[in-house]
Design a protein around this motif. Structure first.
Motif, PDB file in Angstrom:
ATOM      1  N   HIS A 145       0.864  -1.182   0.000  1.00  0.00           N
ATOM      2  CA  HIS A 145       0.000   0.000   0.000  1.00  0.00           C
ATOM      3  C   HIS A 145       0.900   1.231   0.000  1.00  0.00           C
ATOM      4  O   HIS A 145       2.117   1.104   0.144  1.00  0.00           O
ATOM      5  CB  HIS A 145      -0.976  -0.011   1.180  1.00  0.00           C
ATOM      6  CG  HIS A 145      -0.341   0.118   2.525  1.00  0.00           C
ATOM      7  ND1 HIS A 145       0.519  -0.827   3.056  1.00  0.00           N
ATOM      8  CD2 HIS A 145      -0.429   1.083   3.484  1.00  0.00           C
ATOM      9  CE1 HIS A 145       0.904  -0.449   4.263  1.00  0.00           C
ATOM     10  NE2 HIS A 145       0.359   0.707   4.540  1.00  0.00           N
ATOM     11  N   ASP A 149       5.830   4.735   5.089  1.00  0.00           N
ATOM     12  CA  ASP A 149       6.818   3.773   5.587  1.00  0.00           C
ATOM     13  C   ASP A 149       6.982   2.573   4.651  1.00  0.00           C
ATOM     14  O   ASP A 149       7.902   1.779   4.821  1.00  0.00           O
ATOM     15  CB  ASP A 149       6.466   3.303   7.008  1.00  0.00           C
ATOM     16  CG  ASP A 149       5.027   2.870   7.181  1.00  0.00           C
ATOM     17  OD1 ASP A 149       4.130   3.472   6.567  1.00  0.00           O
ATOM     18  OD2 ASP A 149       4.781   1.901   7.935  1.00  0.00           O
ATOM     19  N   ASP A 251       0.322  -4.633   6.584  1.00  0.00           N
ATOM     20  CA  ASP A 251      -0.299  -3.888   7.691  1.00  0.00           C
ATOM     21  C   ASP A 251      -1.711  -4.374   8.020  1.00  0.00           C
ATOM     22  O   ASP A 251      -2.461  -3.667   8.688  1.00  0.00           O
ATOM     23  CB  ASP A 251      -0.321  -2.388   7.381  1.00  0.00           C
ATOM     24  CG  ASP A 251       1.035  -1.738   7.632  1.00  0.00           C
ATOM     25  OD1 ASP A 251       2.015  -2.471   7.876  1.00  0.00           O
ATOM     26  OD2 ASP A 251       1.128  -0.500   7.585  1.00  0.00           O
ATOM     27  N   HIS A 298       5.164  -4.583  10.804  1.00  0.00           N
ATOM     28  CA  HIS A 298       5.399  -3.919  12.094  1.00  0.00           C
ATOM     29  C   HIS A 298       5.431  -4.900  13.254  1.00  0.00           C
ATOM     30  O   HIS A 298       5.319  -4.503  14.410  1.00  0.00           O
ATOM     31  CB  HIS A 298       4.335  -2.845  12.325  1.00  0.00           C
ATOM     32  CG  HIS A 298       4.272  -1.816  11.233  1.00  0.00           C
ATOM     33  ND1 HIS A 298       5.281  -0.908  11.005  1.00  0.00           N
ATOM     34  CD2 HIS A 298       3.336  -1.556  10.281  1.00  0.00           C
ATOM     35  CE1 HIS A 298       4.963  -0.135   9.967  1.00  0.00           C
ATOM     36  NE2 HIS A 298       3.786  -0.513   9.516  1.00  0.00           N
TER      37      HIS A 298
HETATM   38 ZN   LIG Z   1       2.978   0.542   7.859  1.00  0.00          ZN
END
Ligand SMILES: [Zn+2]
Length: 321
Positions: A145, A149, A251, A298
């Motif tokens: 996406h 980051d 994510d 993450h």
């Molecule tokens: Zn992210």
């Protein structure tokens, strides 16, 4: 302070070394990172005959903010961090990029922060080289996406020059169309408008971006998986090799201490909270049903592990770095 460049950091670190000091004491408040970097910035593991390397780009120690999770308090968030064995005084958000070597190809999954998101991140290139992966030998880049980051590692700071100018960059057509629509800028919250402007100034001028529809195989044994909600075209990547599978969840489950344990928590980072929750539950249920490994951008480094049902939520067990 937040505009300090990597060069400033290098100078500070060099000075620190000359003085025989711990760099963390010298680099100033913007770099007062509390979480030690992993002893080695990369970890390699096998999924069938595919070789997966988790590469550490850095960490964001996000200050607490009551708006971060709309249906949980800061105290709830702190308790969830502690339950996951993490410090309570900030939200640990590491950035881990995955490289998959499969079928004779080297595939980069997302591009890291490019040192342009948090001063405590931007270590991808150094750690990739340490892992013996030559950035000029990447065959394709998959993008989950268009949040900073995940894509700023594609663009040089200030100039926006392509970092991987000759590599095919494969993206969801939904994501591409959303962010490159000129009308999207006014519909976005103020904080996201600069991002959309940068994307619109850069991506349409690049010839090496390929948009794909649905869930095609984009590299040997790697398919896109629809997982919208975090952004409209957010995708996970499913790797299969022999009888082994890895769900590169990106994510979909963001900070697992929060939303794997509490899949119904609604984070401000999820553009459409209800859709994000539906995608999250479907993806985690699939990972459990098919007994596959999971990794997340993450997740605590190196970011790969297994998921199990745990009451009304899920529990993540991460492999050791
Ligand atoms: Zn992210």
């Amino acid at each position: 302070m937040l505009n300090l460049s990597r060069r400033d950091f290098v100078v500070s670190a060099g000075l620190a070394a000359a003085l025989g000091l711990n760099t963390r004491l010298v680099v100033g408040p913007a770099y007062a990172q509390k979480t030690p970097d992993p002893p080695k910035g990369f970890v390699t593991y096998k999924v069938g005959s595919a070789e997966v390397t988790a590469i550490y780009d850095g960490i964001w120690e996000k200050p607490h903010d009551p708006a971060f999770i709309s249906n949980a308090s800061v105290d709830d968030v702190k308790a969830a961090m502690v339950k996951a064995g993490l410090p309570a005084d900030f939200v640990s958000i590491p950035f881990t990029v995955v490289v998959v070597k499969t079928g004779g190809k080297t595939i980069l999954c997302d591009s890291g922060t490019g040192g342009q998101v948090q001063p405590t991140a931007g270590k991808l290139m150094d750690n990739m080289k340490a892992a013996g992966i030559d950035p000029t030998k990447i065959d394709a880049i998959l993008i989950s996406h268009f949040h900073p980051d995940h894509i700023f590692g594609l663009m040089e700071k200030d100039t926006n020059k392509p970092v991987f100018g000759n590599v095919e960059i494969i993206v969801s057509d939904v994501e591409y169309k959303f962010w490159t629509d000129p009308a999207v800028i006014e519909r976005l919250p103020e904080a996201r408008r600069g991002l959309a402007r940068r994307i619109q100034a850069v991506f349409p001028t690049w010839k090496n971006i390929r948009q794909v529809t649905g869930e095609p195989e984009v590299a040997p044994g790697i398919r896109f998986v629809n997982a919208p909600g975090h952004t409209p075209g957010h995708r996970a990547f499913h790797l299969s090799s022999g009888s082994s599978q890895l769900m590169i969840s990106n994510d979909t489950a963001y900070v697992p201490a929060l939303v794997v344990a509490n899949p119904g928590w609604r984070g401000v980072y999820d553009q459409d909270g209800a859709t994000a929750e539906t995608s999250r539950r479907a993806l985690l249920d699939r990972v459990i049903a098919d007994k596959m490994m999971i990794c997340g951008y993450h997740f605590p480094f190196p970011g790969a592990g297994t998921i199990a049902k745990d009451g009304s939520g899920y529990a993540l067990t991460v492999m050791k770095a």
